[in-house]
Design an enzyme around this catalytic site. Sequence first.
Site, PDB file in Angstrom:
ATOM      1  N   GLU A   1     -13.541   5.441   0.701  1.00  0.00           N
ATOM      2  CA  GLU A   1     -14.373   4.451   1.394  1.00  0.00           C
ATOM      3  C   GLU A   1     -15.018   5.073   2.628  1.00  0.00           C
ATOM      4  O   GLU A   1     -14.345   5.336   3.616  1.00  0.00           O
ATOM      5  CB  GLU A   1     -13.513   3.244   1.795  1.00  0.00           C
ATOM      6  CG  GLU A   1     -12.942   2.490   0.602  1.00  0.00           C
ATOM      7  CD  GLU A   1     -11.882   1.470   1.010  1.00  0.00           C
ATOM      8  OE1 GLU A   1     -12.252   0.437   1.591  1.00  0.00           O
ATOM      9  OE2 GLU A   1     -10.687   1.713   0.758  1.00  0.00           O
TER      10      GLU A   1
ATOM     11  N   LYS B   1     -14.941   3.707   6.664  1.00  0.00           N
ATOM     12  CA  LYS B   1     -13.744   3.575   7.495  1.00  0.00           C
ATOM     13  C   LYS B   1     -13.833   4.586   8.616  1.00  0.00           C
ATOM     14  O   LYS B   1     -14.192   5.747   8.399  1.00  0.00           O
ATOM     15  CB  LYS B   1     -12.482   3.806   6.660  1.00  0.00           C
ATOM     16  CG  LYS B   1     -12.321   2.758   5.567  1.00  0.00           C
ATOM     17  CD  LYS B   1     -10.989   2.843   4.899  1.00  0.00           C
ATOM     18  CE  LYS B   1      -9.910   2.224   5.772  1.00  0.00           C
ATOM     19  NZ  LYS B   1      -8.599   2.208   5.074  1.00  0.00           N
TER      20      LYS B   1
ATOM     21  N   GLU C   1       0.856  -1.192   0.000  1.00  0.00           N
ATOM     22  CA  GLU C   1       0.000   0.000   0.000  1.00  0.00           C
ATOM     23  C   GLU C   1       0.882   1.227   0.000  1.00  0.00           C
ATOM     24  O   GLU C   1       1.825   1.315   0.777  1.00  0.00           O
ATOM     25  CB  GLU C   1      -0.866   0.083   1.275  1.00  0.00           C
ATOM     26  CG  GLU C   1      -1.912  -0.977   1.437  1.00  0.00           C
ATOM     27  CD  GLU C   1      -2.730  -0.765   2.733  1.00  0.00           C
ATOM     28  OE1 GLU C   1      -2.503   0.235   3.447  1.00  0.00           O
ATOM     29  OE2 GLU C   1      -3.584  -1.624   3.021  1.00  0.00           O
TER      30      GLU C   1
ATOM     31  N   GLU D   1      -8.685   8.926   6.505  1.00  0.00           N
ATOM     32  CA  GLU D   1      -8.922   7.487   6.349  1.00  0.00           C
ATOM     33  C   GLU D   1      -9.890   7.175   5.209  1.00  0.00           C
ATOM     34  O   GLU D   1      -9.781   6.147   4.552  1.00  0.00           O
ATOM     35  CB  GLU D   1      -9.494   6.900   7.651  1.00  0.00           C
ATOM     36  CG  GLU D   1      -8.453   6.646   8.715  1.00  0.00           C
ATOM     37  CD  GLU D   1      -7.405   5.657   8.255  1.00  0.00           C
ATOM     38  OE1 GLU D   1      -7.785   4.612   7.710  1.00  0.00           O
ATOM     39  OE2 GLU D   1      -6.208   5.940   8.430  1.00  0.00           O
TER      40      GLU D   1
END
Length: 469
Positions: free
Chosen positions: A325, A328, A269, A334
């Site tokens: 997203e 999260k 990542e 985040e």
Amino acid sequence: MLHERVIEKVVLVLYSLYLLTFTNGIISSKIGVNYGRLGNNLPSPYESIRYIRNMRAGRVKLYDANPEVLKLLSGTHIQVSIMVTNDLISSVASSQEQANQWVLENVLAYYPDTMIRYVLVGNEVLSYNDKKMWDDLVPAMRNIKTAIRAHNINNIKIGTPLAMDMLASSYPPSSGRFRPEVEHVMLPLLNFLNGTKGFFFLDVYPYFPWSSDPSSISLDFALFRNGNSSYQDPESRLVYTNLLDQMLDSVNFAMEKLGYNNIRMAIAETGWPNGGDIDEPGANVYNAAVYNRYVVQKITANPPIGTPARPGTIIPTFIFSLYNENRKTGRGTERNWGLLNSSGRPMYEIDLTGKHNSSSYHDTLPLPTNNTPYRGKLWCVVAEGVDNSDQLINAAQFACGQGNGTCDALQPEGECYQPFTPRDHANYAFSSNWAKFKNTGATCYFNGLAMQTTEDPSHDSCRFPSVIV
Ligand SMILES: *[C@@H]1O[C@H](CO)[C@@H](O)[C@H](O)[C@H]1NC(C)=O
Ligand SMILES: *[C@@H]1O[C@H](CO)[C@@H](O)[C@H](O)[C@H]1NC(C)=O
Ligand SMILES: *[C@@H]1O[C@H](CO)[C@@H](O)[C@H](O)[C@H]1NC(C)=O
């Protein structure tokens, strides 16, 4: 006889060609994306695979082995990384039978039509305080490896992605070493990776060291825009022009200190947030585009660049992430790592093949306004567009329930009792809770119902507690 020789030779040549393409296939510099699915508003897997293909990602990394996604990937030329989730590690470690079963259901059911190339066991295992899981990690990896090898499959690598918090020291890079308490996991892990010619998978985010100390680290250094200025490691004498290389090499040096100087690195990542909370500097579309574009350029460069300590090496890389997203938890960044927004639209233009390489590339992006940290007071109030009273009442109750007099002012005799609406009470409860508990890790999130504001919501005799940053 002659014929046999010729055939033998042809077979040999074909075999070495096969080996060549096969090896290239495994360690090509094609960019991958992480397909995280922690959102309640994301496009379907079918559409998602279409997006991944359209953006010409060479690889995709999943956080599980979702059957629908794996079926949809079949017949594509996308290399796939699947994951044994953390909750399964101990059972897979405890018996070869369990590992065989996992491989049967999650690998053999799709392979080779789905080009599974990596099985990652666990996710950031050493970042959790679960000593049993730590001890089970390498045995689980061994069992998965044995199960796969039993089917004569040789082009699937086993790894485990780890985060930078496994290091006790990372700066300067030559000081890199693992935390003493993880060494008993690292030694068998490195032994396994060395013996299987596997990759050390790393989750590595220059954004975090930069944003926690933006006055000491230059943003340009974090964003690969360092011009000609550079940093020389006083010990190794190696010269660094960007923060990512420093972070990668700190892990390379840590491995070397345990006697392993040949294990290849992969980036499980990396990325840069395209948005975040007010108190998170540098999280914006512009920086995200610049960072990820330079990462693509670096990784896809031919010949490969590698890092100062490992020049010329290919570093398979997965960008985090496909989507923003919204489910999260934690701070705003985040939820904002996506190359695409949750409707599947690009947050900014990016060419994952690395061919598009013009210097005017960044000019069309809105200039960032939050590259220096915000200094002042902040409050935490109900987010725009939230109008569900029941949810607000529940969230306010939760915020008040943490105690410490958080909601005394909302009592019937309190100075913030009026106006008596779910929204007004939630505004106060969120602000007060965040102000009281931020130092112990509370965030201004409340299940997506809250946002930070610089505007003081105080009114009449009702003073809202603030956070000072
Ligand atoms: C790593 O593997 C190589 C063989 O590929 C071996 O020669 C070397 O000794 C191994 N390193 C360690 C520290 O075990
Ligand atoms: C870096 O140095 C080279 C050679 O000295 C020079 O041509 C180039 O313009 C410099 N780049 C920057 C951004 O200063
Ligand atoms: C995604 O981007 C498109 C185009 O910019 C926009 O119309 C859409 O509202 C965005 N979706 C979300 C959830 O932000």
